[in-house]
Design a protein around this motif. Structure first.
Motif, short mmCIF file in Angstrom:
data_model
loop_
_atom_site.label_atom_id
_atom_site.label_comp_id
_atom_site.label_asym_id
_atom_site.label_seq_id
_atom_site.Cartn_x
_atom_site.Cartn_y
_atom_site.Cartn_z
N ALA A 28 22.32 4.12 -24.58
CA ALA A 28 21.56 3.32 -23.63
C ALA A 28 21.72 3.97 -22.26
N CYS A 29 20.62 4.29 -21.61
CA CYS A 29 20.63 5.00 -20.34
C CYS A 29 19.93 4.15 -19.28
N LEU A 30 20.59 3.90 -18.16
CA LEU A 30 20.06 2.99 -17.14
C LEU A 30 19.90 3.69 -15.79
N LEU A 31 18.85 3.30 -15.06
CA LEU A 31 18.56 3.84 -13.74
C LEU A 31 18.21 2.70 -12.77
N ILE A 32 18.47 2.93 -11.48
CA ILE A 32 17.99 2.06 -10.42
C ILE A 32 16.81 2.78 -9.74
N GLN A 33 15.68 2.08 -9.63
CA GLN A 33 14.52 2.65 -8.98
C GLN A 33 14.08 1.75 -7.83
N ARG A 34 13.40 2.36 -6.83
CA ARG A 34 13.03 1.61 -5.62
C ARG A 34 11.62 2.01 -5.17
N LYS A 35 10.88 1.00 -4.68
CA LYS A 35 9.60 1.29 -4.03
C LYS A 35 9.57 0.60 -2.68
N ILE A 36 8.75 1.13 -1.77
CA ILE A 36 8.55 0.57 -0.43
C ILE A 36 7.14 0.00 -0.35
N ASP A 37 7.03 -1.28 0.00
CA ASP A 37 5.74 -1.96 0.07
C ASP A 37 5.01 -1.80 -1.27
N SER A 38 3.79 -1.30 -1.24
CA SER A 38 3.01 -1.16 -2.48
C SER A 38 3.05 0.26 -3.03
N GLY A 39 4.03 1.06 -2.58
CA GLY A 39 4.14 2.43 -3.05
C GLY A 39 4.64 2.53 -4.48
N SER A 40 4.93 3.74 -4.91
CA SER A 40 5.40 3.99 -6.27
C SER A 40 6.92 3.91 -6.34
N PHE A 41 7.44 3.56 -7.51
CA PHE A 41 8.88 3.54 -7.71
C PHE A 41 9.41 4.96 -7.81
N THR A 42 10.57 5.18 -7.20
CA THR A 42 11.27 6.46 -7.30
C THR A 42 12.71 6.20 -7.71
#
Length: 211
Positions: free
Chosen positions: A123-137
């Motif tokens: 099982a591999c987990l990541l934290i992703q983030r987006k700003i406003d309506s942008g794309s997740f990184t």
């Protein structure tokens, strides 16, 4: 005021004994002139003087917790996957910083379950983030499906593993836009990864820290 080449000395305003002084060091780096520029106004209680690295001084309150946001997700809303690419787990958190200099710390807590299908799996987990309506990184320097936290089962058949999962993530978003963080996960080939919330809720929390 008594002033010399290396020291400015101030006497008490009430005429008492003693003094307060600002004294230069024995030498500056490279024997350079260091003209500090003072702030244009007083700061707030509890703030301190900081430099921008270009000799400009200002008042700041770094380290203070400005806000805390909390999100609790019930077990039935969480996801399981057999995909080897990252999918949403169902756990996310949204926070809007009050300053571009703020730092954001997020924490993630849940039960994580994996089951292999007779081959090695993880099982591999990541934290992703987006700003406003942008794309997740992805918030780590990763380019594949492997996560910052992994559990691994080698071989066998019908092996199951469940354990409490916790992760702390630090971020410097440099924005006052709406930040959305989410936990994503992937499974190794032939296995299943699941955010198992049947025993307890999954929890995400975000702190805004003054920069």
């Amino acid at each position: 005021i008594s002033k010399t080449m290396s020291e400015i000395k101030l006497k008490p305003t009430g005429g008492g004994a003693g003094s307060v002084s600002l004294k230069a060091p024995a030498a500056t780096t490279g024997n350079a002139d260091v003209p500090f520029v003072l702030p244009v106004a007083d700061g707030s209680a509890g703030q301190y003087l900081k430099t921008d690295g270009s000799k400009n001084l200002s008042f700041a309150g770094g380290g203070k917790i400005l806000q805390v946001v909390h999100n609790k997700v019930a077990g039935p809303s969480l996801q399981s996957t057999t995909s080897t690419t990252q999918v949403d787990s169902g756990l996310s958190i949204t926070i809007t910083p009050t300053s571009t200099s703020s730092k954001i710390i997020t924490t993630w807590s849940c039960d994580l379950y994996i089951h292999n299908g007779g081959t090695d799996t993880a099982a591999c987990l990541l934290i992703q983030r987006k700003i406003d309506s942008g794309s997740f990184t992805i918030l780590e320097n990763l380019t594949d499906t492997h996560g910052t936290n992994q559990a691994y089962i080698a071989g066998g058949s019908g092996i199951q593993l469940m354990w409490p999962f916790f992760q702390l993530q630090y971020d410097e978003p440099a924005t006052t836009g709406v930040l959305t963080y989410k936990l994503t996960m992937a499974a190794g080939a032939g296995g299943t990864a699941q955010m198992d919330g049947t025993e307890r809720n999954a929890i995400a929390t975000a702190w805004e820290i003054a920069g």
